[in-house]
Design an enzyme around this catalytic site. Structure first.
Site, PDB file in Angstrom:
ATOM      1  N   ASN A 210       0.849  -1.200   0.000  1.00 58.48           N
ATOM      2  CA  ASN A 210       0.000   0.000   0.000  1.00 58.48           C
ATOM      3  C   ASN A 210       0.879   1.243   0.000  1.00 58.48           C
ATOM      4  O   ASN A 210       2.103   1.140  -0.055  1.00 58.48           O
ATOM      5  CB  ASN A 210      -0.952  -0.029   1.207  1.00 58.48           C
ATOM      6  CG  ASN A 210      -0.169  -0.138   2.510  1.00 58.48           C
ATOM      7  OD1 ASN A 210       0.623   0.722   2.833  1.00 58.48           O
ATOM      8  ND2 ASN A 210      -0.367  -1.244   3.234  1.00 58.48           N
ATOM      9  N   ASP A 279      -4.068  -6.506   5.214  1.00 62.32           N
ATOM     10  CA  ASP A 279      -5.078  -7.376   5.831  1.00 62.32           C
ATOM     11  C   ASP A 279      -5.027  -8.778   5.242  1.00 62.32           C
ATOM     12  O   ASP A 279      -5.374  -9.747   5.903  1.00 62.32           O
ATOM     13  CB  ASP A 279      -6.476  -6.783   5.627  1.00 62.32           C
ATOM     14  CG  ASP A 279      -6.687  -5.572   6.521  1.00 62.32           C
ATOM     15  OD1 ASP A 279      -6.300  -5.648   7.698  1.00 62.32           O
ATOM     16  OD2 ASP A 279      -7.211  -4.542   6.031  1.00 62.32           O
ATOM     17  N   LYS A 289       9.347 -16.767 -10.707  1.00 58.73           N
ATOM     18  CA  LYS A 289       8.579 -15.654 -11.282  1.00 58.73           C
ATOM     19  C   LYS A 289       7.418 -16.209 -12.113  1.00 58.73           C
ATOM     20  O   LYS A 289       7.629 -17.103 -12.946  1.00 58.73           O
ATOM     21  CB  LYS A 289       9.512 -14.814 -12.156  1.00 58.73           C
ATOM     22  CG  LYS A 289       8.839 -13.580 -12.691  1.00 58.73           C
ATOM     23  CD  LYS A 289       9.776 -12.790 -13.586  1.00 58.73           C
ATOM     24  CE  LYS A 289       8.997 -11.720 -14.307  1.00 58.73           C
ATOM     25  NZ  LYS A 289       9.694 -11.203 -15.462  1.00 58.73           N
ATOM     26  N   ASP A 306      -4.276 -10.089  12.960  1.00 55.93           N
ATOM     27  CA  ASP A 306      -4.408  -8.690  13.354  1.00 55.93           C
ATOM     28  C   ASP A 306      -3.452  -8.431  14.525  1.00 55.93           C
ATOM     29  O   ASP A 306      -3.688  -8.878  15.652  1.00 55.93           O
ATOM     30  CB  ASP A 306      -5.862  -8.396  13.749  1.00 55.93           C
ATOM     31  CG  ASP A 306      -6.098  -6.907  13.920  1.00 55.93           C
ATOM     32  OD1 ASP A 306      -5.248  -6.243  14.547  1.00 55.93           O
ATOM     33  OD2 ASP A 306      -7.108  -6.409  13.405  1.00 55.93           O
ATOM     34  N   ILE A 307      -2.378  -7.715  14.236  1.00 56.99           N
ATOM     35  CA  ILE A 307      -1.330  -7.486  15.250  1.00 56.99           C
ATOM     36  C   ILE A 307      -1.890  -6.664  16.413  1.00 56.99           C
ATOM     37  O   ILE A 307      -1.697  -6.976  17.585  1.00 56.99           O
ATOM     38  CB  ILE A 307      -0.134  -6.743  14.610  1.00 56.99           C
ATOM     39  CG1 ILE A 307       0.416  -7.562  13.437  1.00 56.99           C
ATOM     40  CG2 ILE A 307       0.943  -6.451  15.633  1.00 56.99           C
ATOM     41  CD1 ILE A 307       1.401  -6.819  12.550  1.00 56.99           C
ATOM     42  N   PHE A 323      -4.523   2.941  14.926  1.00 55.75           N
ATOM     43  CA  PHE A 323      -4.874   3.962  13.950  1.00 55.75           C
ATOM     44  C   PHE A 323      -6.024   3.410  13.123  1.00 55.75           C
ATOM     45  O   PHE A 323      -6.153   2.190  12.970  1.00 55.75           O
ATOM     46  CB  PHE A 323      -3.685   4.272  13.033  1.00 55.75           C
ATOM     47  CG  PHE A 323      -2.851   5.429  13.500  1.00 55.75           C
ATOM     48  CD1 PHE A 323      -2.080   5.326  14.642  1.00 55.75           C
ATOM     49  CD2 PHE A 323      -2.840   6.633  12.792  1.00 55.75           C
ATOM     50  CE1 PHE A 323      -1.311   6.394  15.086  1.00 55.75           C
ATOM     51  CE2 PHE A 323      -2.071   7.706  13.215  1.00 55.75           C
ATOM     52  CZ  PHE A 323      -1.309   7.592  14.361  1.00 55.75           C
ATOM     53  N   LYS A 337     -13.740   0.078  15.431  1.00 56.97           N
ATOM     54  CA  LYS A 337     -12.438  -0.588  15.609  1.00 56.97           C
ATOM     55  C   LYS A 337     -11.971  -0.483  17.065  1.00 56.97           C
ATOM     56  O   LYS A 337     -11.394  -1.429  17.605  1.00 56.97           O
ATOM     57  CB  LYS A 337     -11.386   0.031  14.683  1.00 56.97           C
ATOM     58  CG  LYS A 337     -11.507  -0.480  13.256  1.00 56.97           C
ATOM     59  CD  LYS A 337     -10.530   0.155  12.285  1.00 56.97           C
ATOM     60  CE  LYS A 337     -10.857  -0.312  10.875  1.00 56.97           C
ATOM     61  NZ  LYS A 337     -10.249   0.442   9.807  1.00 56.97           N
ATOM     62  N   LYS A 341     -11.579  -4.136  18.672  1.00 58.96           N
ATOM     63  CA  LYS A 341     -10.210  -4.592  18.963  1.00 58.96           C
ATOM     64  C   LYS A 341      -9.840  -4.354  20.433  1.00 58.96           C
ATOM     65  O   LYS A 341      -8.707  -4.587  20.827  1.00 58.96           O
ATOM     66  CB  LYS A 341      -9.212  -3.891  18.038  1.00 58.96           C
ATOM     67  CG  LYS A 341      -9.481  -4.136  16.541  1.00 58.96           C
ATOM     68  CD  LYS A 341      -8.319  -3.705  15.663  1.00 58.96           C
ATOM     69  CE  LYS A 341      -8.675  -3.782  14.191  1.00 58.96           C
ATOM     70  NZ  LYS A 341      -7.523  -3.837  13.299  1.00 58.96           N
TER      71      LYS A 341
HETATM   72  O1  PMT Z   1       2.909   6.002   6.607  1.00 59.48           O
HETATM   73  P1  PMT Z   1       2.319   7.304   6.152  1.00 59.48           P
HETATM   74  O2  PMT Z   1       2.485   7.512   4.671  1.00 59.48           O
HETATM   75  O3  PMT Z   1       2.815   8.475   6.957  1.00 59.48           O
HETATM   76  O4  PMT Z   1       0.747   7.211   6.369  1.00 59.48           O
HETATM   77  C1  PMT Z   1       0.216   7.167   7.648  1.00 59.48           C
HETATM   78  C2  PMT Z   1      -0.970   6.194   7.735  1.00 59.48           C
HETATM   79  C3  PMT Z   1      -2.113   6.720   6.891  1.00 59.48           C
HETATM   80  C4  PMT Z   1      -0.549   4.803   7.240  1.00 59.48           C
HETATM   81  C5  PMT Z   1      -1.353   6.130   9.253  1.00 59.48           C
HETATM   82  O5  PMT Z   1      -1.740   7.390   9.690  1.00 59.48           O
HETATM   83  C6  PMT Z   1      -2.477   5.131   9.477  1.00 59.48           C
HETATM   84  O6  PMT Z   1      -3.657   5.411   9.344  1.00 59.48           O
HETATM   85  N1  PMT Z   1      -2.119   3.884   9.856  1.00 59.48           N
HETATM   86  C7  PMT Z   1      -3.045   2.740   9.957  1.00 59.48           C
HETATM   87  C8  PMT Z   1      -3.284   2.135   8.612  1.00 59.48           C
HETATM   88  C9  PMT Z   1      -4.236   0.961   8.663  1.00 59.48           C
HETATM   89  O7  PMT Z   1      -3.837  -0.136   8.326  1.00 59.48           O
HETATM   90  O8  PMT Z   1      -5.441   1.206   9.150  1.00 59.48           O
HETATM   91  P2  PMT Z   1      -6.619   0.113   9.315  1.00 59.48           P
HETATM   92  O9  PMT Z   1      -7.814   0.929   9.635  1.00 59.48           O
HETATM   93  O10 PMT Z   1      -6.654  -0.788   8.120  1.00 59.48           O
HETATM   94  O11 PMT Z   1      -6.159  -0.737  10.551  1.00 59.48           O
HETATM   95  C10 PMT Z   1      -6.554  -0.416  11.871  1.00 59.48           C
HETATM   96  C11 PMT Z   1      -5.442  -0.709  12.842  1.00 59.48           C
HETATM   97  O12 PMT Z   1      -5.183  -2.121  12.876  1.00 59.48           O
HETATM   98  C12 PMT Z   1      -4.117  -0.033  12.529  1.00 59.48           C
HETATM   99  O13 PMT Z   1      -3.575   0.413  13.759  1.00 59.48           O
HETATM  100  C13 PMT Z   1      -3.267  -1.146  11.951  1.00 59.48           C
HETATM  101  O14 PMT Z   1      -1.878  -0.973  12.256  1.00 59.48           O
HETATM  102  C14 PMT Z   1      -3.822  -2.364  12.686  1.00 59.48           C
HETATM  103  N2  PMT Z   1      -3.713  -3.646  11.935  1.00 59.48           N
HETATM  104  C15 PMT Z   1      -4.399  -3.841  10.774  1.00 59.48           C
HETATM  105  C16 PMT Z   1      -4.333  -5.065  10.139  1.00 59.48           C
HETATM  106  C17 PMT Z   1      -3.531  -6.087  10.704  1.00 59.48           C
HETATM  107  N3  PMT Z   1      -3.417  -7.271  10.115  1.00 59.48           N
HETATM  108  N4  PMT Z   1      -2.855  -5.860  11.837  1.00 59.48           N
HETATM  109  C18 PMT Z   1      -2.934  -4.666  12.460  1.00 59.48           C
HETATM  110  O15 PMT Z   1      -2.293  -4.463  13.503  1.00 59.48           O
END
Ligand code: PMT
Length: 404
Positions: A210, A279, A289, A306-307, A323, A337, A341
């Protein structure tokens, strides 16, 4: 610029090949303003001479517990009381074992028993020794006792093997020592932050990822370091510069990020999940390849763990901040969320545009926690990170003091 002005550091050198780096540690501690006295274990003198460390520290080096001349001057008890911090670099597996047992069979370990000052160790050893359960148990016991562990790093070793066990670099050790004396609101607190994207391989040359640049997560690591925390940053692939004084663990995939986070969790007090973790990952990554043959190609994706949710659900969970990256229904999705979570807090940002969110220099956050919220207006990511950290610290402190 790190300052250790007026601080008195007792540097213990135990007997490993990394002892050749100890003069650099002394030099950098002194550059930061510290006064340094060195004690060597007898086996350390097999790797480097006391004269070298005397020359760089400006003081006679002590090696022998029963040296009548030295004991007549500053004896081992006075020496132990003199130090504001006791730093062992390198700390061998044997030294850690003896430290754990509370042995005093040489001057270095005797001083550790006498001193009431904070103790920091920079382990250095063969990677098998580092991964041996005995060493892991010793480390866990020392950590529980408050001993600060700095490093080790990973890479090629003097013995020709590759793996964890390389002594932390001198500047990392000096930063970790400076953290001991930090006076910010997070002084001495252990903060773990994830940053950047993850890459999920399709084949050896292609991956799913991403647009995360890591800017937000790195800015938070800098802000936490400024506030006095001991910061570990688990980072996906980015071009961001390693922040000074922060331990960075580089990973590629979500599975690697999960493992790196779990390894750090036991000692973590605040966790912030800034990373854009994929995800889903391809169920199978092709070993070679994938060739183009003109027909459609189907990729089956399976969910990654999901960490963030795993951290929040762990025993003795740290204060857990997530976040939420949303393209619509920002608050409702973030709220969901936060609850699903079981987080202490979530920082919601809009993504999909160019001015804030992914890969931009600015961001804007709505921070939510059970029962309340706060908007942090658009600002450069470092300024915003500092503001977010203030909100985190307030909630963290009120949780610790038992008030909500
Ligand atoms: O890196 P930059 O370019 O500065 O951009 C910043 C950002 C937009 C990436 C940052 O501000 C941000 O929003 N980070 C979270 C991105 C995200 O994956 O959001 P989510 O809504 O999909 O996930 C929710 C939370 O679960 C996040 O804290 C994520 O780290 C966590 N997660 C998600 C999936 C997973 N398998 N494990 C996780 O821990």
């Amino acid at each position: 610029m790190i300052s250790l002005n007026g601080k008195r550091i007792l540097l213990l050198v135990s007997g490993g090949i990394a002892a050749y780096k100890s003069p650099d540690v002394v030099r950098r501690l002194r550059d930061a303003g510290a006064e340094v006295r060195v004690i060597m274990t007898p086996s350390a003198t097999e790797f480097i001479t006391p004269l070298t460390l005397q020359a760089v520290s400006g003081h006679a080096v002590r090696c022998d517990l029963f040296d009548p001349t030295a004991e007549a001057a500053m004896g081992h008890i006075e020496l132990a009381r003199w130090g504001d911090a006791v730093v062992t670099a390198p700390a061998t597996a044997d030294f850690l074992a003896r430290l754990r047992l509370g042995q005093a069979n040489d001057l270095a370990t005797a001083v550790c028993l006498v001193s009431a000052a904070p103790v920091l160790v920079a382990p250095a050893m063969n990677q098998q020794m580092w991964q041996h359960p005995a060493t892991a148990e010793n480390l866990a016991a020392l950590t529980a006792r408050g001993v600060i562990i700095c490093g080790p790093g990973s890479g090629s070793q003097a013995c020709g093997e590759v793996g964890p066990g390389r002594m932390a670099e001198a500047d990392e050790i000096v930063s970790a020592v400076a953290r001991i004396f930090a006076t910010g609101r997070l002084a001495g607190r252990r903060v773990l932050i994830t940053a950047g994207p993850t890459r999920e391989p399709i084949d050896p040359v292609r991956y799913i990822s991403n647009h995360s640049s890591g800017k937000m997560g790195y800015a938070l690591a800098i802000a936490a370091h400024e506030a006095g925390a001991l910061v570990t940053l688990v980072s996906g692939p980015t071009v961001q510069t390693k922040p000074e004084g922060v331990t960075v663990k580089s990973v590629e995939t979500a599975a690697e990020m999960y493992s790196a986070v779990m390894q750090e969790l036991e000692t973590t007090e605040i966790f912030v999940g800034t990373a854009a973790v994929a995800d889903y990952r391809p169920e199978f990554a092709s070993a070679g390849k994938i060739k183009r043959d003109g027909s459609a190609l189907e990729l089956r994706l399976v969910p990654n763990r999901d960490i963030l949710a795993a951290v929040a659900a762990s025993a003795n969970a740290p204060f857990t901040v997530g976040f939420a990256a949303e393209t619509d229904n920002l608050i409702a999705n973030a709220e969901s969320k936060l609850q699903r979570k079981k987080l202490d807090m979530i920082a919601a940002n809009l993504v999909g545009g160019h001015e804030i969110g992914f890969n931009s220099d600015d961001n804007e956050l709505t921070v939510l926690w059970p029962g309340s919220s706060k908007v942090l207006e658009r600002a450069p990511k470092l300024r915003l990170a500092r503001s977010l950290l203030e909100v985190i610290v307030e909630r963290f402190e009120s949780r610790n003091s038992g008030s909500n």
